[in-house]
Design a protein around this motif. Sequence first.
Motif, PDB file in Angstrom:
ATOM      1  N   GLU A 285       0.935  -1.121   0.058  1.00  0.00           N
ATOM      2  CA  GLU A 285       0.025   0.086   0.201  1.00  0.00           C
ATOM      3  C   GLU A 285       0.757   1.300  -0.037  1.00  0.00           C
ATOM      4  O   GLU A 285       1.930   1.480   0.621  1.00  0.00           O
ATOM      5  N   LEU A 286       0.375   2.212  -0.729  1.00  0.00           N
ATOM      6  CA  LEU A 286       0.967   3.639  -0.920  1.00  0.00           C
ATOM      7  C   LEU A 286       0.199   4.536   0.192  1.00  0.00           C
ATOM      8  O   LEU A 286      -0.970   4.555  -0.001  1.00  0.00           O
ATOM      9  N   ILE A 287       0.610   5.164   1.218  1.00  0.00           N
ATOM     10  CA  ILE A 287       0.017   5.880   2.209  1.00  0.00           C
ATOM     11  C   ILE A 287       0.660   7.333   1.807  1.00  0.00           C
ATOM     12  O   ILE A 287       1.824   7.866   2.056  1.00  0.00           O
ATOM     13  N   ASP A 288      -0.307   8.330   1.422  1.00  0.00           N
ATOM     14  CA  ASP A 288       0.101   9.460   0.565  1.00  0.00           C
ATOM     15  C   ASP A 288      -0.352  10.493   1.633  1.00  0.00           C
ATOM     16  O   ASP A 288      -1.654  10.607   2.287  1.00  0.00           O
ATOM     17  N   THR A 289       0.791  11.353   2.384  1.00  0.00           N
ATOM     18  CA  THR A 289       0.189  12.266   3.506  1.00  0.00           C
ATOM     19  C   THR A 289       0.786  13.687   2.886  1.00  0.00           C
ATOM     20  O   THR A 289       1.634  13.817   2.112  1.00  0.00           O
ATOM     21  N   VAL A 290       0.480  14.497   3.853  1.00  0.00           N
ATOM     22  CA  VAL A 290       0.905  16.061   3.908  1.00  0.00           C
ATOM     23  C   VAL A 290       1.637  16.154   5.218  1.00  0.00           C
ATOM     24  O   VAL A 290       1.158  15.808   6.230  1.00  0.00           O
ATOM     25  N   ALA A 291       2.571  17.184   5.052  1.00  0.00           N
ATOM     26  CA  ALA A 291       2.939  17.363   6.593  1.00  0.00           C
ATOM     27  C   ALA A 291       3.459  18.845   6.804  1.00  0.00           C
ATOM     28  O   ALA A 291       3.897  19.504   5.601  1.00  0.00           O
ATOM     29  N   TRP A 292       3.367  19.485   7.787  1.00  0.00           N
ATOM     30  CA  TRP A 292       3.846  20.777   7.977  1.00  0.00           C
ATOM     31  C   TRP A 292       5.262  21.018   8.734  1.00  0.00           C
ATOM     32  O   TRP A 292       5.376  20.499   9.835  1.00  0.00           O
ATOM     33  N   VAL A 293       6.239  21.564   7.796  1.00  0.00           N
ATOM     34  CA  VAL A 293       7.431  21.786   8.534  1.00  0.00           C
ATOM     35  C   VAL A 293       7.641  23.019   9.024  1.00  0.00           C
ATOM     36  O   VAL A 293       7.533  24.296   8.431  1.00  0.00           O
ATOM     37  N   LEU A 294       7.960  23.191  10.522  1.00  0.00           N
ATOM     38  CA  LEU A 294       7.977  24.294  11.335  1.00  0.00           C
ATOM     39  C   LEU A 294       9.358  23.979  11.882  1.00  0.00           C
ATOM     40  O   LEU A 294       9.605  23.329  12.871  1.00  0.00           O
ATOM     41  N   ILE A 295      10.145  24.995  11.467  1.00  0.00           N
ATOM     42  CA  ILE A 295      11.540  25.024  12.160  1.00  0.00           C
ATOM     43  C   ILE A 295      11.850  26.376  12.851  1.00  0.00           C
ATOM     44  O   ILE A 295      11.379  27.281  12.512  1.00  0.00           O
TER      45      ILE A 295
ATOM     46  N   ALA B 284       5.315  15.534  16.552  1.00  0.00           N
ATOM     47  CA  ALA B 284       4.114  15.315  17.382  1.00  0.00           C
ATOM     48  C   ALA B 284       4.310  13.893  17.527  1.00  0.00           C
ATOM     49  O   ALA B 284       4.356  12.789  16.552  1.00  0.00           O
ATOM     50  N   ARG B 285       3.941  13.470  18.760  1.00  0.00           N
ATOM     51  CA  ARG B 285       3.514  11.915  19.111  1.00  0.00           C
ATOM     52  C   ARG B 285       1.970  11.639  19.075  1.00  0.00           C
ATOM     53  O   ARG B 285       1.294  12.240  20.260  1.00  0.00           O
ATOM     54  N   PRO B 286       1.293  11.050  18.157  1.00  0.00           N
ATOM     55  CA  PRO B 286       0.035  10.480  18.417  1.00  0.00           C
ATOM     56  C   PRO B 286      -0.435   9.766  19.554  1.00  0.00           C
ATOM     57  O   PRO B 286       0.594   8.919  19.932  1.00  0.00           O
ATOM     58  N   ALA B 287      -1.593   9.893  20.062  1.00  0.00           N
ATOM     59  CA  ALA B 287      -2.098   9.066  21.029  1.00  0.00           C
ATOM     60  C   ALA B 287      -1.800   7.518  20.561  1.00  0.00           C
ATOM     61  O   ALA B 287      -2.153   7.374  19.627  1.00  0.00           O
ATOM     62  N   GLY B 288      -1.311   6.834  21.776  1.00  0.00           N
ATOM     63  CA  GLY B 288      -1.144   5.477  21.649  1.00  0.00           C
ATOM     64  C   GLY B 288       0.012   4.978  20.644  1.00  0.00           C
ATOM     65  O   GLY B 288       0.025   3.789  20.469  1.00  0.00           O
ATOM     66  N   LYS B 289       0.899   5.991  20.347  1.00  0.00           N
ATOM     67  CA  LYS B 289       1.971   5.551  19.300  1.00  0.00           C
ATOM     68  C   LYS B 289       3.382   5.758  20.231  1.00  0.00           C
ATOM     69  O   LYS B 289       3.211   6.647  21.233  1.00  0.00           O
ATOM     70  N   GLU B 290       4.239   5.173  20.057  1.00  0.00           N
ATOM     71  CA  GLU B 290       5.617   5.548  20.481  1.00  0.00           C
ATOM     72  C   GLU B 290       6.599   6.366  19.776  1.00  0.00           C
ATOM     73  O   GLU B 290       7.374   7.034  20.331  1.00  0.00           O
ATOM     74  N   ILE B 291       6.220   6.549  18.351  1.00  0.00           N
ATOM     75  CA  ILE B 291       7.235   7.249  17.618  1.00  0.00           C
ATOM     76  C   ILE B 291       6.571   8.693  17.315  1.00  0.00           C
ATOM     77  O   ILE B 291       4.994   9.042  17.353  1.00  0.00           O
ATOM     78  N   PHE B 292       7.418   9.292  16.972  1.00  0.00           N
ATOM     79  CA  PHE B 292       6.941  10.965  16.673  1.00  0.00           C
ATOM     80  C   PHE B 292       7.045  11.218  15.025  1.00  0.00           C
ATOM     81  O   PHE B 292       7.746  10.465  14.278  1.00  0.00           O
ATOM     82  N   TYR B 293       6.198  11.996  14.589  1.00  0.00           N
ATOM     83  CA  TYR B 293       6.167  12.412  13.049  1.00  0.00           C
ATOM     84  C   TYR B 293       5.953  14.009  13.035  1.00  0.00           C
ATOM     85  O   TYR B 293       5.758  14.563  13.919  1.00  0.00           O
ATOM     86  N   ILE B 294       6.319  14.241  11.721  1.00  0.00           N
ATOM     87  CA  ILE B 294       6.241  15.479  11.296  1.00  0.00           C
ATOM     88  C   ILE B 294       4.752  15.897  11.489  1.00  0.00           C
ATOM     89  O   ILE B 294       4.088  15.013  10.778  1.00  0.00           O
ATOM     90  N   PRO B 295       4.266  16.872  12.018  1.00  0.00           N
ATOM     91  CA  PRO B 295       2.509  16.923  12.063  1.00  0.00           C
ATOM     92  C   PRO B 295       2.012  17.059  10.681  1.00  0.00           C
ATOM     93  O   PRO B 295       2.637  17.545   9.763  1.00  0.00           O
ATOM     94  N   GLY B 296       0.894  16.173  10.478  1.00  0.00           N
ATOM     95  CA  GLY B 296      -0.053  16.440   9.221  1.00  0.00           C
ATOM     96  C   GLY B 296      -0.803  15.034   9.168  1.00  0.00           C
ATOM     97  O   GLY B 296      -1.007  14.565  10.313  1.00  0.00           O
ATOM     98  N   GLY B 297      -1.044  14.703   8.181  1.00  0.00           N
ATOM     99  CA  GLY B 297      -1.946  13.448   7.875  1.00  0.00           C
ATOM    100  C   GLY B 297      -2.363  13.374   6.419  1.00  0.00           C
ATOM    101  O   GLY B 297      -1.912  13.794   5.642  1.00  0.00           O
ATOM    102  N   LYS B 298      -3.093  12.430   6.530  1.00  0.00           N
ATOM    103  CA  LYS B 298      -3.910  11.891   5.212  1.00  0.00           C
ATOM    104  C   LYS B 298      -4.881  12.529   4.674  1.00  0.00           C
ATOM    105  O   LYS B 298      -5.678  13.127   5.382  1.00  0.00           O
TER     106      LYS B 298
END
Length: 130
Positions: free
Chosen positions: A4-14, A22-36
Amino acid sequence: MVGELIDTVAWVLIVDGRILCARPAGKEIFYIPGGKRESGETDEQTLVREIAEELTVALVAETVEPVGVYEAADGAARVRMSCYRADYRGKLTASSEISEIDWFGYADRPRVPPVDQLLFDELHAAGALR
């Protein structure tokens, strides 16, 4: 073979050489904020909606500009992440979807998924991420 291809967008704030993650609820890993994206949404519409949902701020739509598109295998899937910069209004606050937000430097690279690591590498090489 990657499925599967998971196509997302993300906000780069430096800020000061560190990137917002951001670390979503129930996950251990952090992500660049955004989503599908939802059906029929543009990248910009998805970005504005996802950031409002996750971080309770309003992106200024007319300031959205592309950073790049990154793609990497992640388990059985392939993830494509279209990244954008944008100004915002409001106070960054983790919503109920997000357990934690933090500012990451390049040394934090192992704490994000493979597609995010590609962005970290490019930002670091350009001198934007310390």
